[in-house]
Scaffold this motif. Structure first.
Motif, PDB file in Angstrom:
ATOM      1  N   UNK A 113      26.657  23.037   5.401  1.00  9.75           N
ATOM      2  CA  UNK A 113      26.415  24.132   4.460  1.00  9.75           C
ATOM      3  C   UNK A 113      24.923  24.190   4.141  1.00  9.75           C
ATOM      4  N   UNK A 114      24.307  25.331   4.447  1.00  7.59           N
ATOM      5  CA  UNK A 114      22.923  25.585   4.030  1.00  7.59           C
ATOM      6  C   UNK A 114      22.973  26.332   2.705  1.00  7.59           C
ATOM      7  N   UNK A 115      22.394  25.736   1.688  1.00  2.00           N
ATOM      8  CA  UNK A 115      22.460  26.310   0.343  1.00  2.00           C
ATOM      9  C   UNK A 115      21.163  27.048   0.039  1.00  2.00           C
ATOM     10  N   UNK A 116      21.286  28.288  -0.415  1.00  6.74           N
ATOM     11  CA  UNK A 116      20.123  29.065  -0.796  1.00  6.74           C
ATOM     12  C   UNK A 116      19.346  28.400  -1.922  1.00  6.74           C
ATOM     13  N   UNK A 117      18.070  28.700  -1.996  1.00  5.01           N
ATOM     14  CA  UNK A 117      17.210  28.084  -3.004  1.00  5.01           C
ATOM     15  C   UNK A 117      16.989  29.029  -4.180  1.00  5.01           C
ATOM     16  N   UNK A 119      18.372  32.069  -4.302  1.00  2.00           N
ATOM     17  CA  UNK A 119      19.543  32.935  -4.445  1.00  2.00           C
ATOM     18  C   UNK A 119      20.809  32.091  -4.384  1.00  2.00           C
ATOM     19  N   UNK A 120      21.957  32.751  -4.328  1.00  2.00           N
ATOM     20  CA  UNK A 120      23.253  32.068  -4.315  1.00  2.00           C
ATOM     21  C   UNK A 120      23.881  32.056  -2.929  1.00  2.00           C
ATOM     22  N   UNK A 121      23.072  32.199  -1.915  1.00  2.00           N
ATOM     23  CA  UNK A 121      23.618  32.275  -0.562  1.00  2.00           C
ATOM     24  C   UNK A 121      24.160  30.920  -0.117  1.00  2.00           C
ATOM     25  N   UNK A 122      25.377  30.936   0.352  1.00  2.00           N
ATOM     26  CA  UNK A 122      26.015  29.758   0.949  1.00  2.00           C
ATOM     27  C   UNK A 122      26.267  30.105   2.412  1.00  2.00           C
ATOM     28  N   UNK A 123      25.531  29.463   3.311  1.00  5.54           N
ATOM     29  CA  UNK A 123      25.541  29.847   4.717  1.00  5.54           C
ATOM     30  C   UNK A 123      26.230  28.770   5.553  1.00  5.54           C
ATOM     31  N   UNK A 308      19.746  34.231   6.804  1.00  7.72           N
ATOM     32  CA  UNK A 308      18.473  33.675   7.227  1.00  7.72           C
ATOM     33  C   UNK A 308      18.602  32.356   7.979  1.00  7.72           C
ATOM     34  N   UNK A 309      19.697  31.634   7.754  1.00 10.09           N
ATOM     35  CA  UNK A 309      19.818  30.314   8.392  1.00 10.09           C
ATOM     36  C   UNK A 309      20.022  30.422   9.896  1.00 10.09           C
ATOM     37  N   UNK A 310      20.621  31.525  10.358  1.00 12.09           N
ATOM     38  CA  UNK A 310      20.903  31.705  11.783  1.00 12.09           C
ATOM     39  C   UNK A 310      20.698  33.156  12.171  1.00 12.09           C
ATOM     40  N   UNK A 311      20.004  33.447  13.252  1.00 14.64           N
ATOM     41  CA  UNK A 311      19.284  32.475  14.073  1.00 14.64           C
ATOM     42  C   UNK A 311      17.971  32.077  13.420  1.00 14.64           C
ATOM     43  N   UNK A 312      17.431  30.945  13.874  1.00 13.68           N
ATOM     44  CA  UNK A 312      16.085  30.581  13.476  1.00 13.68           C
ATOM     45  C   UNK A 312      15.107  31.172  14.495  1.00 13.68           C
TER      46      UNK A 312
END
Length: 417
Positions: A113-117, A119-123, A308-312
């Motif tokens: 899980x990539x957690x937004x900084x 914002x509340x995005x959970x990716x 934003x986490x994918x793709x890099x």
């Protein structure tokens, strides 16, 4: 031998339960049992699947609270365990594999899980290579599985983990020592050093079998080794343009572009992407252009550009004259990475073996850069370099990609959310 304190910590990690309040909506303890670990150049919170709600839809507030997100004003996550950058705002959820995953050879299953900084995005759209190197260690520490142990000196334990984000197996091996009826991972042997981390630690071999198409189902999602991406104009910057890019999906999807093409776009810029990259990429206009290229690449790969986490995206250039390999400046969640996201490095090593990608062109542009196909690719990044090995079969299909990482347990106990 293990110290008495380490033995106590390891035993407590398997039995610790929060004695405090429980969330009325999910019934989950707050605080919650957790382990804080470094894997490669990332740090993150590792949680046992059984300590979370059975419904993953209820996970978001837990992860946001643990990390201290959202933090729209300061972006530092001071209210949580996050560190204000993407490589420090990560969660791994590890548990028993399903019967179907066991049939594929998995000892354990995990979700990244990539957690937004801000914002509340959970990716959950991709995997983390660096933290994947510690999944086996965590699983063994928490008695979620037993490692397969080699007859070497020191003995090494191997754990096969199923990543639910990419539906791929990931294999880790690490030194172990026997204590009573179990083998415990040993992480403090001075076996390996890695750029971006001080000192030496135990050698953790991280391998991704059959990494192609981890997210999109194809190594080259567009069917082409190089595409021309349409890129939107940027205020106070360049107008709309087309730029060559290689969109490759191995371990995680990545958009690769050439620094020479950015140099041409920003001709006359105060700084140069080849000679002074840190200053060049600090320019907010440059960063926005790079982000627009990433978004266009996401669409080319059939992915959601808003995630934003994918793709890099990674900007490539030839190495200095005295070196071989390739130079990479990579972005994670819109920020230039101080080293390289490991899945980007793994994807780049694969891309460099695919004819006519930008990576292949750079690596094979001169005789001094040619290496045997069995050699690992040296990737030079802002903190140093990493060597990544690729195993391909006679038909040119990628059998596996592997890299050496190190890791460290930082804390085990309870974390508030």
């Amino acid at each position: 031998m293990l110290s008495p304190l380490v033995r106590v910590l390891r035993r407590s990690a398997t039995t610790l339960r929060a004695p405090h309040a429980r969330c009325a909506s999910s019934g989950v303890s707050n605080p919650i049992p957790a382990t804080f670990m470094r894997g490669g150049t990332s740090k993150g919170i590792f949680l046992a699947r059984d300590d979370l709600p059975s419904d993953p839809e209820e996970w978001s507030p837990i992860f946001l609270g643990i990390m201290g997100s959202p933090d729209p004003e300061y972006g530092r996550q001071l209210n949580g365990m996050g560190g204000g950058v993407s490589s420090l705002s990560k969660v791994m959820v590890v548990g028993a594999p399903t019967d179907e995953q066991k049939a594929l050879g998995a000892d354990v299953a995990y979700t990244f899980v990539q957690v937004g900084i801000r914002d509340e995005q959970i990716d959950l759209s991709g995997n983390c290579g660096n933290l994947s190197s510690m999944v086996g260690v965590f699983a063994v520490d928490r008695n979620l599985c037993k490692p397969a142990v080699s007859q070497t000196e020191p003995p090494r334990g191997t754990v096969r983990a199923y990543n639910t984000n990419t539906e791929k197996l990931v294999v880790t091996s690490f030194p172990v020592e026997k204590e009573e009826d179990r083998y415990n991972p040993i992480l403090d042997l001075p076996e390996a050093a890695m750029a971006g981390v001080h000192g030496k630690a135990s050698r953790i071999l991280l391998e991704f079998p059959s990494p192609s198409g981890a997210r999109t189902g194809a190594l080259l999602p567009s069917g082409m080794p190089t595409d021309y991406l349409q890129v939107e104009s940027v205020p106070n910057g360049p107008s709309a343009m087309d730029i060559p890019a290689s969109c490759v999906d191995a371990t995680n999807p990545t958009v690769f572009i050439a620094a020479s093409d950015l140099r041409a776009i920003f001709k006359g810029h105060d700084h140069d992407p080849l000679s002074s990259p840190s200053l060049f990429y600090a320019d907010p206009v440059v960063r926005q252009v790079v982000e627009n290229i990433r978004r266009s690449g996401a669409e080319c790969m059939g992915l959601d550009p808003d995630m934003q986490a994918q793709p890099k995206i990674s900007v490539l250039s030839p190495p200095p004259d005295a070196e071989s390999g390739i130079v990479a400046h990579s972005f994670s969640m819109g920020v230039l990475h101080k080293a390289i996201p490991m899945t980007v490095g793994l994807c780049l090593a694969v891309a460099a073996r695919v004819p006519n990608t930008l990576a292949w062109d750079i690596v094979h542009s001169a005789e001094r850069h040619r290496k045997a196909e069995t050699d690992p690719l040296r990737i030079i990044h802002p903190s140093g370099y990493v060597d990544v090995g690729v195993d391909m079969d006679a038909a040119g299909d990628v059998k596996s990609v592997k890299v050496v990482r190190t890791g460290r347990r930082l804390m085990t106990g309870l974390v508030w959310w």
